[in-house]
Design a protein around this motif. Structure first.
Motif, PDB file in Angstrom:
ATOM      1  N   ARG A 116       0.829  -1.208   0.000  1.00  0.00           N
ATOM      2  CA  ARG A 116       0.000   0.000   0.000  1.00  0.00           C
ATOM      3  C   ARG A 116       0.867   1.263   0.000  1.00  0.00           C
ATOM      4  NH1 ARG A 116      -4.629   2.684   2.099  1.00  0.00           N
ATOM      5  NH2 ARG A 116      -4.288   4.822   1.423  1.00  0.00           N
ATOM      6  N   ARG A 117       1.931   1.284   0.821  1.00  0.00           N
ATOM      7  CA  ARG A 117       2.789   2.467   0.886  1.00  0.00           C
ATOM      8  C   ARG A 117       3.542   2.676  -0.418  1.00  0.00           C
ATOM      9  NH1 ARG A 117       2.235   6.791   3.648  1.00  0.00           N
ATOM     10  NH2 ARG A 117       2.684   6.041   5.732  1.00  0.00           N
ATOM     11  N   GLU A 118       4.009   1.589  -1.024  1.00  0.00           N
ATOM     12  CA  GLU A 118       4.695   1.715  -2.311  1.00  0.00           C
ATOM     13  C   GLU A 118       3.742   2.246  -3.375  1.00  0.00           C
ATOM     14  OE1 GLU A 118       7.759  -2.005  -1.401  1.00  0.00           O
ATOM     15  OE2 GLU A 118       6.018  -2.278  -2.723  1.00  0.00           O
ATOM     16  N   TYR A 119       2.509   1.825  -3.311  1.00  0.00           N
ATOM     17  CA  TYR A 119       1.489   2.305  -4.239  1.00  0.00           C
ATOM     18  C   TYR A 119       1.275   3.809  -4.061  1.00  0.00           C
ATOM     19  CZ  TYR A 119      -3.071   2.433  -6.622  1.00  0.00           C
ATOM     20  OH  TYR A 119      -4.108   2.712  -7.461  1.00  0.00           O
ATOM     21  N   GLU A 120       1.235   4.266  -2.814  1.00  0.00           N
ATOM     22  CA  GLU A 120       1.077   5.687  -2.536  1.00  0.00           C
ATOM     23  C   GLU A 120       2.263   6.485  -3.074  1.00  0.00           C
ATOM     24  OE1 GLU A 120      -1.511   5.970   1.556  1.00  0.00           O
ATOM     25  OE2 GLU A 120       0.598   5.441   1.731  1.00  0.00           O
ATOM     26  N   VAL A 121       3.468   5.960  -2.838  1.00  0.00           N
ATOM     27  CA  VAL A 121       4.667   6.631  -3.335  1.00  0.00           C
ATOM     28  C   VAL A 121       4.644   6.703  -4.855  1.00  0.00           C
ATOM     29  CG1 VAL A 121       7.190   6.433  -3.553  1.00  0.00           C
ATOM     30  CG2 VAL A 121       6.098   6.034  -1.345  1.00  0.00           C
ATOM     31  N   LEU A 122       4.256   5.622  -5.496  1.00  0.00           N
ATOM     32  CA  LEU A 122       4.186   5.586  -6.955  1.00  0.00           C
ATOM     33  C   LEU A 122       3.209   6.629  -7.479  1.00  0.00           C
ATOM     34  CD1 LEU A 122       4.968   4.251  -9.641  1.00  0.00           C
ATOM     35  CD2 LEU A 122       3.154   2.582  -9.238  1.00  0.00           C
ATOM     36  N   GLN A 123       2.057   6.756  -6.823  1.00  0.00           N
ATOM     37  CA  GLN A 123       1.066   7.732  -7.253  1.00  0.00           C
ATOM     38  C   GLN A 123       1.612   9.157  -7.121  1.00  0.00           C
ATOM     39  OE1 GLN A 123      -1.704   7.604  -8.831  1.00  0.00           O
ATOM     40  NE2 GLN A 123      -2.090   9.798  -8.701  1.00  0.00           N
ATOM     41  N   LEU A 124       2.307   9.439  -6.041  1.00  0.00           N
ATOM     42  CA  LEU A 124       2.866  10.778  -5.835  1.00  0.00           C
ATOM     43  C   LEU A 124       3.977  11.071  -6.839  1.00  0.00           C
ATOM     44  CD1 LEU A 124       2.924  10.893  -1.933  1.00  0.00           C
ATOM     45  CD2 LEU A 124       1.304  12.015  -3.481  1.00  0.00           C
ATOM     46  N   ILE A 125       4.751  10.055  -7.175  1.00  0.00           N
ATOM     47  CA  ILE A 125       5.771  10.209  -8.208  1.00  0.00           C
ATOM     48  C   ILE A 125       5.107  10.524  -9.543  1.00  0.00           C
ATOM     49  CG2 ILE A 125       7.490   8.969  -9.577  1.00  0.00           C
ATOM     50  CD1 ILE A 125       8.260   7.442  -7.060  1.00  0.00           C
ATOM     51  N   ALA A 126       4.003   9.825  -9.813  1.00  0.00           N
ATOM     52  CA  ALA A 126       3.264  10.070 -11.050  1.00  0.00           C
ATOM     53  C   ALA A 126       2.707  11.492 -11.092  1.00  0.00           C
ATOM     54  CB  ALA A 126       2.125   9.054 -11.198  1.00  0.00           C
ATOM     55  N   ASP A 127       2.464  12.076  -9.913  1.00  0.00           N
ATOM     56  CA  ASP A 127       1.994  13.458  -9.833  1.00  0.00           C
ATOM     57  C   ASP A 127       3.124  14.462 -10.002  1.00  0.00           C
ATOM     58  OD1 ASP A 127      -0.573  12.637  -9.459  1.00  0.00           O
ATOM     59  OD2 ASP A 127      -0.599  12.905  -7.297  1.00  0.00           O
ATOM     60  N   GLY A 128       4.352  13.961 -10.182  1.00  0.00           N
ATOM     61  CA  GLY A 128       5.487  14.843 -10.436  1.00  0.00           C
ATOM     62  C   GLY A 128       6.307  15.218  -9.218  1.00  0.00           C
ATOM     63  N   MET A 129       6.060  14.577  -8.088  1.00  0.00           N
ATOM     64  CA  MET A 129       6.781  14.926  -6.863  1.00  0.00           C
ATOM     65  C   MET A 129       8.159  14.283  -6.814  1.00  0.00           C
ATOM     66  SD  MET A 129       4.018  14.832  -3.768  1.00  0.00           S
ATOM     67  CE  MET A 129       2.566  15.882  -3.732  1.00  0.00           C
ATOM     68  N   GLU A 130       9.134  15.025  -6.279  1.00  0.00           N
ATOM     69  CA  GLU A 130      10.455  14.481  -6.006  1.00  0.00           C
ATOM     70  C   GLU A 130      10.433  13.816  -4.623  1.00  0.00           C
ATOM     71  OE1 GLU A 130      12.826  14.271  -8.134  1.00  0.00           O
ATOM     72  OE2 GLU A 130      11.738  15.406  -9.666  1.00  0.00           O
ATOM     73  N   ASN A 131      11.518  13.140  -4.287  1.00  0.00           N
ATOM     74  CA  ASN A 131      11.557  12.363  -3.043  1.00  0.00           C
ATOM     75  C   ASN A 131      11.241  13.188  -1.798  1.00  0.00           C
ATOM     76  OD1 ASN A 131      12.164  10.116  -4.522  1.00  0.00           O
ATOM     77  ND2 ASN A 131      14.289   9.955  -3.859  1.00  0.00           N
ATOM     78  N   GLN A 132      11.799  14.412  -1.708  1.00  0.00           N
ATOM     79  CA  GLN A 132      11.569  15.221  -0.524  1.00  0.00           C
ATOM     80  C   GLN A 132      10.094  15.589  -0.385  1.00  0.00           C
ATOM     81  OE1 GLN A 132      13.970  16.269   2.022  1.00  0.00           O
ATOM     82  NE2 GLN A 132      11.909  16.396   2.898  1.00  0.00           N
ATOM     83  N   ALA A 133       9.462  15.936  -1.518  1.00  0.00           N
ATOM     84  CA  ALA A 133       8.048  16.287  -1.491  1.00  0.00           C
ATOM     85  C   ALA A 133       7.194  15.086  -1.111  1.00  0.00           C
ATOM     86  CB  ALA A 133       7.613  16.838  -2.852  1.00  0.00           C
ATOM     87  N   VAL A 134       7.574  13.899  -1.610  1.00  0.00           N
ATOM     88  CA  VAL A 134       6.854  12.675  -1.261  1.00  0.00           C
ATOM     89  C   VAL A 134       6.987  12.407   0.237  1.00  0.00           C
ATOM     90  CG1 VAL A 134       6.768  10.171  -1.566  1.00  0.00           C
ATOM     91  CG2 VAL A 134       7.109  11.655  -3.549  1.00  0.00           C
ATOM     92  N   ALA A 135       8.213  12.584   0.752  1.00  0.00           N
ATOM     93  CA  ALA A 135       8.451  12.373   2.182  1.00  0.00           C
ATOM     94  C   ALA A 135       7.601  13.311   3.024  1.00  0.00           C
ATOM     95  CB  ALA A 135       9.936  12.586   2.492  1.00  0.00           C
ATOM     96  N   ASN A 136       7.510  14.574   2.604  1.00  0.00           N
ATOM     97  CA  ASN A 136       6.701  15.546   3.336  1.00  0.00           C
ATOM     98  C   ASN A 136       5.223  15.179   3.299  1.00  0.00           C
ATOM     99  OD1 ASN A 136       9.037  16.990   3.823  1.00  0.00           O
ATOM    100  ND2 ASN A 136       8.699  18.452   2.153  1.00  0.00           N
ATOM    101  N   ALA A 137       4.764  14.716   2.148  1.00  0.00           N
ATOM    102  CA  ALA A 137       3.345  14.383   1.991  1.00  0.00           C
ATOM    103  C   ALA A 137       2.954  13.171   2.834  1.00  0.00           C
ATOM    104  CB  ALA A 137       3.017  14.123   0.524  1.00  0.00           C
ATOM    105  N   LEU A 138       3.890  12.240   2.984  1.00  0.00           N
ATOM    106  CA  LEU A 138       3.581  10.992   3.703  1.00  0.00           C
ATOM    107  C   LEU A 138       4.110  10.991   5.139  1.00  0.00           C
ATOM    108  CD1 LEU A 138       4.332   8.377   0.891  1.00  0.00           C
ATOM    109  CD2 LEU A 138       2.134   9.379   1.528  1.00  0.00           C
ATOM    110  N   PHE A 139       4.770  12.090   5.526  1.00  0.00           N
ATOM    111  CA  PHE A 139       5.302  12.221   6.889  1.00  0.00           C
ATOM    112  C   PHE A 139       6.302  11.112   7.220  1.00  0.00           C
ATOM    113  CE2 PHE A 139       1.028  14.104   6.871  1.00  0.00           C
ATOM    114  CZ  PHE A 139       1.341  15.408   7.237  1.00  0.00           C
TER     115      PHE A 139
END
Length: 210
Positions: free
Chosen positions: A144-167
């Motif tokens: 589930r978490r990998e799926y969330e990360v994949l979706q955020l990457i697809a939205d154009g987010m870099e790693n730091q932004a993904v980390a911030n979004a998922l805490f």
């Protein structure tokens, strides 16, 4: 889970009139389906084969200890040995033609719920000895978490932004990205997103997880 509102409403109406069944909800969006499954915890999930052509969604829905049993509503283009075998391997536990009579669909739901597995007689020959997986999904299934990360990457987010979004930490995100690339056999992030769209794991115009 079906892309056509009319089909969903019709099936909902029939299930609500069936004493032994209780309708919890429906959606035509992949991400909403994942969230509804976690919130409502249904016994059986109906998934249109058009929305899950390679079984990725079924594996995701039945992963992480979910008790749900996925029944695939198989469209005519997917009535092939390749689809049936891959779906069963991914974690689909029941299969019935989407064009079947409503009584046959209800029968498939009941049999899958009662016995854990069910293959419509017209689809069983296509399985060629393959039986529904005892555990949900294969070893290459995204969490589930990998799926969330994949979706955020697809939205154009870099790693730091993904980390911030998922805490979570950036290192945690990097680990998830490595796992995603390995499981999807992708060269890089862009390739992973492309493969996910091709496989039906991601779809445009859906509700984002978060």
């Amino acid at each position: 889970m079906d892309p056509l509102p009319l089909f969903r409403e019709g099936l909902a109406a029939v299930v609500r009139r069936t004493p032994s069944m209780h309708w919890l909800g429906a959606t035509g969006h992949l991400h909403t389906a994942v969230r509804m499954n976690e919130r409502l915890r249904p016994d059986v999930l109906l998934v249109d084969s058009l929305l899950d052509p390679q079984g990725h969604l079924a594996a995701l829905l039945t992963g992480n200890g979910s008790p749900a049993l996925v029944v695939s509503l198989v469209r005519d283009p997917h009535r092939t040995a390749k689809y049936v075998r891959s779906a069963l391997t991914a974690g689909v536990r029941g299969m019935v033609p989407r064009a079947a009579e409503i009584g046959e669909v209800l029968h498939a739901i009941s049999r899958t719920h009662a016995e854990g597995t069910y293959l419509d007689p017209t689809l069983a020959p296509l399985a060629a000895g393959v039986t529904p997986a005892a555990d949900a999904g294969s070893r290459r299934t995204l969490s589930r978490r990998e799926y969330e990360v994949l979706q955020l990457i697809a939205d154009g987010m870099e790693n730091q932004a993904v980390a911030n979004a998922l805490f979570v930490s950036v290192e945690t995100v990097r680990t998830h990205v490595k796992n995603i690339l390995r499981k999807l056999r992708a060269r890089d992030r862009t390739h992973a997103v492309s493969l996910a769209y091709q496989a039906g794991l991601l779809s445009g115009g859906t509700v984002r997880l978060g």
